[in-house]
Design a protein around this motif. Structure first.
Motif: not given
Length: 215
Positions: A115-117, A149-152, A157-163
């Protein structure tokens, strides 16, 4: 009286035949599985869950073979990491093991998300659980490393954005339902921030020092 005796004998026979057979109504499992990552080669303990297998008489079943199948979880990348006493089969995307003397087994699912967004993913419970080949139903899989699986790889914190993007859609994604209550809401945000803050899921599938990627 004769028919009553026959009925009692039949009931006893049915009960006896079900003794030692896993029973969904008497067994217990989590409402949702939380896929986590690792730090220093050790899985985040926040993702450890327990399954208890009992038969219809509520007797714990020893050495019952439990299998968790995540093949239907399209937004989960599975890592080849297993707790002692369990085995990950990358080819079938399953985690399995045997219950102990109390009828329990402890497991952890280590994995990363795609889930990159606004990424489409499972919107229904995607993991199936069986005991000795008998279905115990399906449950959802929440993913803390939402985009690993697709970015970092690793929870950051990038996972927070996806959530937050999942939350903003108003749709239900089990991957963001960390408390398993059937909705994505601010309570899940609190749980995500807790896992992020501990740093125990900092290394995801394929990251340096991480557990690798199922091939």
């Amino acid at each position: 009286m004769r028919w009553l005796a026959i009925a009692i004998m039949l009931e006893v026979g049915v009960r006896s035949s079900l003794a030692g057979v896993p029973d969904l109504s008497h067994s217990s499992q989590p409402m949702i599985i939380s896929a986590v990552c690792v730090t220093g080669g050790t899985a985040d303990p926040y993702g450890i869950f327990t399954i208890v297998i009992r038969d219809r008489t509520n007797t714990p079943l020893v050495h019952s073979f439990v299998k968790i199948d995540v093949a239907g979880c399209s937004d989960l990348e599975l890592c080849p990491y297993a707790m002692p006493g369990t085995v990950v089969d990358c080819a079938t995307r399953t985690l399995s093991g045997y219950t102990d003397g109390a009828g329990t087994i402890q497991c952890v699912v280590v994995g990363s998300g795609y889930n990159s967004g606004f990424a489409f993913g499972s919107m229904t419970p995607c993991a199936s659980i069986t005991a000795d080949g008998i279905s115990l139903g399906h449950i959802g899989v929440a993913i803390y490393d939402e985009n690993g699986a697709v970015t970092t790889p690793g929870v950051d914190v990038t996972d927070l954005s996806s959530f937050l993007r999942d939350l903003g859609t108003g749709l239900y994604y089990p991957r963001s339902d960390y408390n398993g209550n059937g909705v994505d809401d601010v309570a899940d945000l609190s749980l995500f921030l807790h896992v992020l803050g501990t740093g125990a899921s900092s290394q995801g599938c394929g990251s340096a020092g991480g557990p690798g990627i199922c091939q």
